[in-house]
Design a protein around this motif. Structure first.
Motif, PDB file in Angstrom:
ATOM      1  N   HIS A  19     -63.101  -0.251  30.287  1.00 21.82           N
ATOM      2  CA  HIS A  19     -63.761   0.267  29.341  1.00 21.82           C
ATOM      3  C   HIS A  19     -65.236   0.285  29.769  1.00 21.82           C
ATOM      4  O   HIS A  19     -65.555  -0.663  30.475  1.00 21.82           O
ATOM      5  N   LEU A  20     -66.040   1.261  29.570  1.00 18.65           N
ATOM      6  CA  LEU A  20     -67.502   1.427  29.934  1.00 18.65           C
ATOM      7  C   LEU A  20     -68.173   1.163  28.683  1.00 18.65           C
ATOM      8  O   LEU A  20     -67.992   1.854  27.652  1.00 18.65           O
ATOM      9  N   SER A  21     -69.182   0.460  28.777  1.00 12.69           N
ATOM     10  CA  SER A  21     -70.116   0.020  27.705  1.00 12.69           C
ATOM     11  C   SER A  21     -71.571  -0.241  28.216  1.00 12.69           C
ATOM     12  O   SER A  21     -71.670  -0.648  29.553  1.00 12.69           O
ATOM     13  N   GLY A  22     -72.421  -0.168  27.483  1.00 11.00           N
ATOM     14  CA  GLY A  22     -73.954  -0.666  27.799  1.00 11.00           C
ATOM     15  C   GLY A  22     -74.405   0.227  28.789  1.00 11.00           C
ATOM     16  O   GLY A  22     -74.379   1.554  28.836  1.00 11.00           O
ATOM     17  N   ASP A  23     -75.134  -0.403  29.840  1.00 16.28           N
ATOM     18  CA  ASP A  23     -75.778   0.082  30.885  1.00 16.28           C
ATOM     19  C   ASP A  23     -74.863   0.898  31.705  1.00 16.28           C
ATOM     20  O   ASP A  23     -75.047   2.081  32.484  1.00 16.28           O
ATOM     21  N   GLU A  24     -73.751   0.481  32.039  1.00 18.87           N
ATOM     22  CA  GLU A  24     -72.625   0.905  32.751  1.00 18.87           C
ATOM     23  C   GLU A  24     -72.290   2.373  32.423  1.00 18.87           C
ATOM     24  O   GLU A  24     -72.258   3.306  33.220  1.00 18.87           O
ATOM     25  N   ARG A  25     -71.949   2.512  31.147  1.00 24.93           N
ATOM     26  CA  ARG A  25     -71.746   3.848  30.470  1.00 24.93           C
ATOM     27  C   ARG A  25     -72.970   4.711  30.539  1.00 24.93           C
ATOM     28  O   ARG A  25     -72.621   5.823  30.841  1.00 24.93           O
ATOM     29  N   VAL A  26     -74.208   4.361  30.299  1.00 27.31           N
ATOM     30  CA  VAL A  26     -75.365   5.220  30.360  1.00 27.31           C
ATOM     31  C   VAL A  26     -75.457   5.811  31.880  1.00 27.31           C
ATOM     32  O   VAL A  26     -75.519   6.898  31.859  1.00 27.31           O
ATOM     33  N   GLN A  27     -75.221   4.975  32.613  1.00 25.70           N
ATOM     34  CA  GLN A  27     -75.521   5.345  34.241  1.00 25.70           C
ATOM     35  C   GLN A  27     -74.308   6.403  34.472  1.00 25.70           C
ATOM     36  O   GLN A  27     -74.399   7.244  35.202  1.00 25.70           O
ATOM     37  N   TRP A  28     -73.018   6.044  34.174  1.00 21.04           N
ATOM     38  CA  TRP A  28     -71.928   6.888  34.290  1.00 21.04           C
ATOM     39  C   TRP A  28     -72.305   8.262  33.659  1.00 21.04           C
ATOM     40  O   TRP A  28     -71.989   9.242  34.242  1.00 21.04           O
ATOM     41  N   ILE A  29     -72.587   8.278  32.498  1.00 23.38           N
ATOM     42  CA  ILE A  29     -72.817   9.633  31.727  1.00 23.38           C
ATOM     43  C   ILE A  29     -74.052  10.276  32.295  1.00 23.38           C
ATOM     44  O   ILE A  29     -73.819  11.477  32.531  1.00 23.38           O
ATOM     45  N   THR A  30     -74.975   9.747  32.977  1.00 22.87           N
ATOM     46  CA  THR A  30     -75.944  10.176  33.729  1.00 22.87           C
ATOM     47  C   THR A  30     -75.494  11.035  34.953  1.00 22.87           C
ATOM     48  O   THR A  30     -76.023  12.208  34.972  1.00 22.87           O
ATOM     49  N   LYS A  31     -74.907  10.329  35.647  1.00 28.44           N
ATOM     50  CA  LYS A  31     -74.315  11.140  36.785  1.00 28.44           C
ATOM     51  C   LYS A  31     -73.398  12.194  36.540  1.00 28.44           C
ATOM     52  O   LYS A  31     -73.414  13.233  37.036  1.00 28.44           O
TER      53      LYS A  31
END
Length: 94
Positions: A19-31
């Protein structure tokens, strides 16, 4: 013009069950957003990330990305339609 394939390669794969959450999720969505804005289809991003089309679509929508219409290669909107720019609509072939 073809999308930059390097941008698709930077979208990280997400291991099954993770599961993606927090900063990891934000970074993935940005890419993913960067790849989508460069012209890559949602399906290609989903395949690269090993996630479903719906997951990627929801993530892009969540980020405020303006989604393209089906079969379109540019941002959604009347400004990008050929007739909006004074273009001539092709006549149907008989």
């Amino acid at each position: 013009m073809l999308p930059d394939s390097d941008l698709l390669c930077v979208v990280p794969r997400i291991p099954k069950g993770q599961h993606l959450s927090g900063d990891e999720r934000v970074q993935w969505i940005t890419k993913a957003k960067r790849a989508y804005d460069a012209g890559h289809p949602i399906r290609a991003i989903a395949e690269q990330a090993q996630r479903s089309y719906g997951f990627v679509q929801r993530a892009l929508a969540e980020s405020g990305t303006k989604l393209r219409e089906r079969g379109s290669h540019g941002p959604r909107g009347a400004d990008n339609h050929p007739r909006a720019a004074g273009g001539v609509e092709p006549s149907p072939s008989l």
